[in-house]
Motif scaffolding. Structure first.
Motif, PDB file in Angstrom:
ATOM      1  N   TYR A 196      -0.142 -15.950  16.333  1.00 28.30           N
ATOM      2  CA  TYR A 196       0.121 -16.734  16.013  1.00 28.30           C
ATOM      3  C   TYR A 196       1.158 -17.809  16.953  1.00 28.30           C
ATOM      4  O   TYR A 196       1.008 -17.973  17.663  1.00 28.30           O
ATOM      5  CB  TYR A 196      -0.226 -17.550  14.978  1.00 28.30           C
ATOM      6  N   ALA A 197       2.549 -17.092  16.576  1.00 30.42           N
ATOM      7  CA  ALA A 197       3.686 -17.663  17.463  1.00 30.42           C
ATOM      8  C   ALA A 197       2.984 -17.571  18.832  1.00 30.42           C
ATOM      9  O   ALA A 197       3.671 -18.207  20.257  1.00 30.42           O
ATOM     10  CB  ALA A 197       5.128 -17.273  16.739  1.00 30.42           C
ATOM     11  N   GLY A 210       1.301 -11.669  11.186  1.00 33.73           N
ATOM     12  CA  GLY A 210       0.007 -12.676  12.123  1.00 33.73           C
ATOM     13  C   GLY A 210       0.982 -14.136  12.903  1.00 33.73           C
ATOM     14  O   GLY A 210       0.443 -14.356  13.953  1.00 33.73           O
ATOM     15  N   ALA A 211       1.784 -13.439  11.729  1.00 34.18           N
ATOM     16  CA  ALA A 211       2.660 -15.638  12.347  1.00 34.18           C
ATOM     17  C   ALA A 211       3.813 -14.943  13.991  1.00 34.18           C
ATOM     18  O   ALA A 211       3.131 -15.939  14.424  1.00 34.18           O
ATOM     19  CB  ALA A 211       4.160 -15.296  11.656  1.00 34.18           C
ATOM     20  N   GLU A 228       7.852 -13.509  10.865  1.00 31.99           N
ATOM     21  CA  GLU A 228       7.777 -13.529   8.759  1.00 31.99           C
ATOM     22  C   GLU A 228       6.316 -12.271   8.207  1.00 31.99           C
ATOM     23  O   GLU A 228       6.944 -11.494   7.943  1.00 31.99           O
ATOM     24  CB  GLU A 228       7.336 -14.444   7.974  1.00 31.99           C
ATOM     25  N   ASP A 229       5.662 -11.793   9.138  1.00 34.63           N
ATOM     26  CA  ASP A 229       5.368 -11.882   9.464  1.00 34.63           C
ATOM     27  C   ASP A 229       4.187 -11.461  10.933  1.00 34.63           C
ATOM     28  O   ASP A 229       4.773 -11.759  11.255  1.00 34.63           O
ATOM     29  CB  ASP A 229       3.379 -11.317   8.179  1.00 34.63           C
ATOM     30  N   PHE A 262       8.939 -15.568  26.145  1.00 31.99           N
ATOM     31  CA  PHE A 262       8.096 -15.502  24.458  1.00 31.99           C
ATOM     32  C   PHE A 262       8.303 -14.357  24.130  1.00 31.99           C
ATOM     33  O   PHE A 262       6.677 -13.941  23.914  1.00 31.99           O
ATOM     34  CB  PHE A 262       7.282 -16.510  24.098  1.00 31.99           C
ATOM     35  N   PHE A 304      -8.770 -15.285  16.813  1.00 34.00           N
ATOM     36  CA  PHE A 304      -9.267 -16.717  17.183  1.00 34.00           C
ATOM     37  C   PHE A 304      -8.828 -16.693  18.970  1.00 34.00           C
ATOM     38  O   PHE A 304      -9.048 -17.979  19.525  1.00 34.00           O
ATOM     39  CB  PHE A 304      -7.796 -17.286  16.100  1.00 34.00           C
ATOM     40  N   ARG A 363      11.832 -14.060  18.880  1.00 35.34           N
ATOM     41  CA  ARG A 363      11.906 -14.518  17.501  1.00 35.34           C
ATOM     42  C   ARG A 363      11.517 -13.569  16.398  1.00 35.34           C
ATOM     43  O   ARG A 363      10.313 -12.794  17.032  1.00 35.34           O
ATOM     44  CB  ARG A 363      11.310 -15.643  17.203  1.00 35.34           C
ATOM     45  N   PRO A 374       3.599 -21.507  12.414  1.00 37.67           N
ATOM     46  CA  PRO A 374       3.646 -20.110  13.691  1.00 37.67           C
ATOM     47  C   PRO A 374       2.701 -20.776  14.783  1.00 37.67           C
ATOM     48  O   PRO A 374       3.573 -20.711  16.024  1.00 37.67           O
ATOM     49  CB  PRO A 374       3.316 -18.696  13.300  1.00 37.67           C
ATOM     50  N   VAL A 375       1.727 -21.007  14.995  1.00 34.23           N
ATOM     51  CA  VAL A 375       0.889 -21.499  16.498  1.00 34.23           C
ATOM     52  C   VAL A 375       2.287 -22.920  17.294  1.00 34.23           C
ATOM     53  O   VAL A 375       2.428 -22.778  18.078  1.00 34.23           O
ATOM     54  CB  VAL A 375      -0.229 -22.254  16.756  1.00 34.23           C
ATOM     55  N   ILE A 432       0.504 -16.828  20.671  1.00 34.35           N
ATOM     56  CA  ILE A 432      -0.673 -17.480  20.479  1.00 34.35           C
ATOM     57  C   ILE A 432      -0.002 -19.004  21.115  1.00 34.35           C
ATOM     58  O   ILE A 432      -0.203 -19.745  22.403  1.00 34.35           O
ATOM     59  CB  ILE A 432      -1.819 -17.570  19.867  1.00 34.35           C
ATOM     60  N   GLY A 433       0.630 -19.905  20.433  1.00 40.42           N
ATOM     61  CA  GLY A 433       1.222 -21.201  20.680  1.00 40.42           C
ATOM     62  C   GLY A 433       2.172 -21.321  21.649  1.00 40.42           C
ATOM     63  O   GLY A 433       1.303 -22.295  22.199  1.00 40.42           O
ATOM     64  N   ALA A 434       3.016 -19.971  21.789  1.00 41.93           N
ATOM     65  CA  ALA A 434       3.344 -20.420  23.621  1.00 41.93           C
ATOM     66  C   ALA A 434       2.665 -20.544  24.774  1.00 41.93           C
ATOM     67  O   ALA A 434       2.431 -20.711  25.260  1.00 41.93           O
ATOM     68  CB  ALA A 434       4.570 -19.188  23.307  1.00 41.93           C
ATOM     69  N   GLY A 442       5.541 -21.629  18.108  1.00 45.29           N
ATOM     70  CA  GLY A 442       5.193 -20.901  19.532  1.00 45.29           C
ATOM     71  C   GLY A 442       5.560 -22.170  20.551  1.00 45.29           C
ATOM     72  O   GLY A 442       5.698 -21.619  21.240  1.00 45.29           O
ATOM     73  N   GLU A 497      -6.879 -10.630  13.340  1.00 49.73           N
ATOM     74  CA  GLU A 497      -7.432 -12.042  12.621  1.00 49.73           C
ATOM     75  C   GLU A 497      -6.572 -13.250  14.008  1.00 49.73           C
ATOM     76  O   GLU A 497      -7.447 -13.782  14.771  1.00 49.73           O
ATOM     77  CB  GLU A 497      -6.596 -12.506  11.969  1.00 49.73           C
ATOM     78  N   VAL A 531       8.938 -23.073  23.624  1.00 44.84           N
ATOM     79  CA  VAL A 531       8.466 -22.582  25.094  1.00 44.84           C
ATOM     80  C   VAL A 531       8.390 -24.147  26.022  1.00 44.84           C
ATOM     81  O   VAL A 531       8.433 -24.244  26.952  1.00 44.84           O
ATOM     82  CB  VAL A 531       6.892 -21.953  25.354  1.00 44.84           C
TER      83      VAL A 531
END
Lengths: 271, 547
Positions: free
Chosen positions: B248-249, B244-245, B241-242, B210, B276, B238, A86-87, B251-253, A90, B272, A94
């Protein structure tokens, strides 16, 4: 002020070679486990494709596989177990200019990361996932109850491959195909955890230790075919469908503030 | 003078549309509106309940008093008809009002489909038309509001709906021609939005690009409003699925340089990922739209914002994004389903708020970087490679995003506790002051956060009517870091304290005691973790004043 990143053209970056990704692996990998070879294969694959280290983001989970970004001179992230996908998703959505590689060990992938794997495969975003399988937890050759590459395919992955970590040259060729593939690519990297970890495995599972060369003369590779198992080249990736990515490009390059026209339009919605 | 409207009906029978049109009708007439929609538990009938208050003055709670009740079924009529002071609207073909079931001056306004010659499934539109007439609205305003709410509907369907609304409008006029309430109206169209929509607008105004939505948030006001429009403003939405996802997504962005938002149904599932992000110093905003209840789980270097009412959600969202990037930290926006679902009018929408992106390292590939590094930069050099987590006095170090030469780093959760602690202190200093509302010498101070702010302000207005100085309100917008020094003054100098919160286990009281040493002895909570009711809050304040 936010510095907008721009991808370096592949032709320019190709000349830097694998050295641009650094020279040495992390100290906590046991010799022969396969992770160091997988790292070298990844470096060779990326440099062969012309990926500049500054344009590579490697997101890994915990455990031994989680040390991979530490040994790769590029942008890296180490996230909690199973959360690499998932990280990575993301970050990739972007900034599609980044080459984003997610890495997970077999335990975290089959455990907390399994749902993420299924959904990443279904979504078919342009990501590569390397599952570094040291054989100490989930997928020994003699217990073929769970086949991650097939699972990824069943979930909709458009590229799946299995490689033997110790065969760096073949691994690099397959990883290069995976990185080049438009859409989600899954690479199952078979390694072998050395004896120290085998003891733990014996305690946990009570079964014999897996190794590339087992006691009965069979190898992990014998139990499953190697190479590219599936490559659907013409399936559109998620980025081609998303209304923002397909029409506007990288979100990181967008201006953040609303224009006066946007503001007027939004105010009208609520009056 | 206030007008309270209650509508009780089964799901998917048009209660939502009626509510939406009514809010437009009144807010476009320059009136203040507060409205909410919720569902009864199955044991209570499982109906959708819409409550609204309209007034020329600012209102803080929905459905304050019930002037008109719309009863879709016999059960609703039987249970609630006695509360309506103005009248009960019902379908005369299906519902009977029992003798003696109404208040003395309340009217029984039967809108039988057979008499109005409309389809049964358009009865809600007839009831809407009747309500508009009873509230003194004109048919043109109703027509416009209904057309706007049904934008995109087929023209023949819309024509039939307008016709049904007109039939109800005329029937109500004939049934009680003198009952039109005369609320003081104006031409000033007030914006009206729900807390959930405030979150969506705040995200757009903040430049969020995002959004990842966790399960259980798809039908929220935020997603329903934002998902079809986000692409126009360059925002990727987006479903994850849960929860947490989703976190985290986002966070990625955030790590890649975009402003990321995760919308989750429950703050607990975001812990969680937030921990992080806190340790890896990655900015991200997480909005919790879940059940009522205060969850304050967050350590140093995290912020938890609780908007002071639904009208504060937009501004709080903008603030959350700025705090997240300025302090490179996760920020939890603690909404709940009451705050997210409550609609209120506001004076204006602040959509051009400033954007603060914080501290950035100047990359080597940035034109002119080596010649003139920016004042906030700690650009790398051959002698000093880039240190993403460089120790600084404030705990905040210049950050970098993937894609630049010379700034490569490994983001992980091994940050130093000292640095995070310093960052926590900087974050505390960066928060806006918490303000006491009302007279400083009041007999009692009400303290609360989130959806409790509306009932608290309602009680303050009730007790301070006519210039009395009996009640003041101290809304807590920041739960982490808790502004202990700042809050201690008003809390310690209060003559009496009453905490108002939806959670019956009183976590806010414990938080206040832990952070300031002040024991809040009186506590008002909602029923079974539900929203605190305005009338209940008034009752508890009255009790406390007579202690």
């Amino acid at each position: 002020m936010f510095p907008v990143p721009v991808r370096r053209p592949l032709d320019e970056a190709r000349e830097f070679g694998p050295e641009q990704f650094g020279a040495s692996g992390p100290a906590d990998w046991c010799p022969g486990c396969g992770h160091a070879e997988a790292l070298e294969a990844l470096k060779a694959a990326c440099s062969g494709l012309g990926v500049a280290n500054k344009d590579l983001l490697c997101v890994a989970g915990t455990g031994c596989a989680g040390s991979l970004p530490e040994a790769l001179l590029s942008y890296g992230m180490r996230v909690p177990a199973g959360r690499a996908l998932p990280v990575a998703l993301g970050a990739k959505l972007v900034n599609p200019d980044l080459f984003v590689i997610a890495v997970g060990g077999e335990g975290e992938t089959a455990g907390p990361g399994l749902g993420h794997l299924m959904h990443a495969a279904r979504l078919n975003a342009d990501l590569t996932f390397l599952m570094l399988d040291s054989g100490s937890r989930g997928f020994p050759a003699d217990e073929r109850t769970f086949e991650p590459a097939m699972l990824a395919l069943a979930a909709g992955a458009t590229f799946a491959a299995r490689v033997l970590a110790q065969d760096s040259a073949a691994s690099a060729a397959v990883m290069a195909q995976a990185v080049q593939h438009r859409g989600f690519s899954f690479v199952h990297v078979l390694g072998s955890c050395p004896p120290g970890a085998e003891n733990l495995r014996l305690q946990l599972t009570g079964s014999a230790a897996p190794s590339p060369q087992g006691g009965d003369g069979t190898t992990r590779a014998d139990a499953a075919p190697l190479g590219v198992l599936f490559d659907a080249a013409n399936v559109p990736s998620y980025e081609e469908f998303d209304p923002v990515l397909s029409r506007r490009g990288a979100a990181v390059r967008e201006n953040l503030g609303l224009s006066p026209k946007d503001i007027a339009e939004l105010e009208a919605c609520f009056k | 003078m206030n007008l309270g409207i209650w509508i009780l009906g089964p799901a998917r029978q048009g209660v939502g549309l009626m509510g939406e049109v009514l809010v437009r009708l009144f807010s476009r007439s320059g009136l203040h509106v507060c409205a909410s929609s919720g569902s009864e538990s199955p044991s209570m009938g499982g109906r959708v309940v819409f409550k609204m208050t309209a007034s020329p003055d600012r209102v803080h709670v929905p459905g304050e008093g019930c002037a008109f009740l719309v009863a879709f079924d016999q059960g609703a009529a039987r249970e609630k008809a006695g509360e309506a002071t103005g009248g009960v609207l019902f379908d005369g073909d299906r519902v009977r009002i029992e003798a003696g079931g109404l208040r003395r001056h309340a009217a029984a306004i039967g809108l039988a489909c057979s008499e109005l010659k409309i389809e049964v499934d358009r009865w809600h539109l007839a009831a809407l038309g009747a309500l508009a007439r009873l509230a003194g609205m004109d048919l043109g305003t109703l027509d416009e509001a209904l057309r706007d709410a049904r934008k995109g509907a087929a023209s023949d369907a819309l024509a039939a709906e307008l016709s049904a609304a007109k039939a109800g409008f005329e029937r109500a006029g004939a049934a009680s021609p003198e009952s039109g309430l005369r609320l003081q109206r104006s031409d000033h169209r007030r914006p009206a939005l729900s807390g959930g929509q405030g979150l969506a607008l705040g995200a757009l105004a903040s430049g969020c690009k995002f959004l990842a939505a966790g399960p259980g948030t798809e039908s929220s006001a935020t997603l329903r409003w934002l998902a079809p429009r986000a692409h126009r403003y360059g925002m990727i939405v987006r479903p994850a699925e849960d929860a947490g996802a989703a976190v985290y997504a986002a966070i990625g962005a955030g790590h890649a340089g975009a402003r990321g938002l995760a919308v989750v149904a429950d703050a607990a599932s975001a812990v969680e990922g937030m921990e992080f992000a806190q340790r890896a110093e990655i900015p991200v905003v997480v909005a919790s739209l879940g059940a009522a209840g205060s969850r304050f789980c967050a350590g140093a270097g995290c912020a938890v914002l609780s908007p002071a009412g639904s009208t504060d959600v937009l501004d709080s969202t903008v603030e959350a994004f700025n705090l997240a990037e300025r302090f490179q930290a996760p920020v939890l926006l603690l909404l709940d389903r009451f705050l997210a679902g409550e609609t209120q009018t506001v004076e204006s929408l602040r959509l051009d708020a400033g954007i603060d992106r914080g501290l950035w390292a100047v990359p080597a590939d940035e034109p002119g970087a080596s010649a003139a590094p920016g004042p906030s930069a700690q650009g790398p050099s051959a002698e000093a490679p880039f240190d993403r987590y460089a120790e600084t006095e404030t705990g905040v170090s210049p950050r970098a995003v993937p894609g630049h030469d010379g700034l490569m780093f490994l983001a992980d959760a091994r940050g130093s506790a000292d640095k995070l602690d310093r960052k926590g202190r900087s974050l505390t200093r960066g928060l806006k002051p918490s303000l006491l509302e009302g007279p400083s010498d009041a007999e009692i101070t009400l303290v609360g956060c989130g959806c409790a702010c509306g009932p608290m302000r309602h009680a303050m207005r009730h007790f301070n009517a006519g210039g009395a100085r009996r009640v003041n309100v101290f809304p807590l917008r920041y739960l982490r870091p808790f502004p202990a020094e700042e809050a201690s003054g008003p809390l310690k100098s209060a003559r009496r304290l009453l905490a108002v919160e939806s959670e019956p286990t009183a976590p806010l009281c414990r938080l206040i005691r832990g952070e300031t040493g002040v024991a809040v002895e009186r506590h008002c909570s909602g029923p079974d973790g539900g929203a605190v009711d305005g009338a209940e809050c008034v009752r508890r304040v009255d009790e406390a004043l007579h202690d």
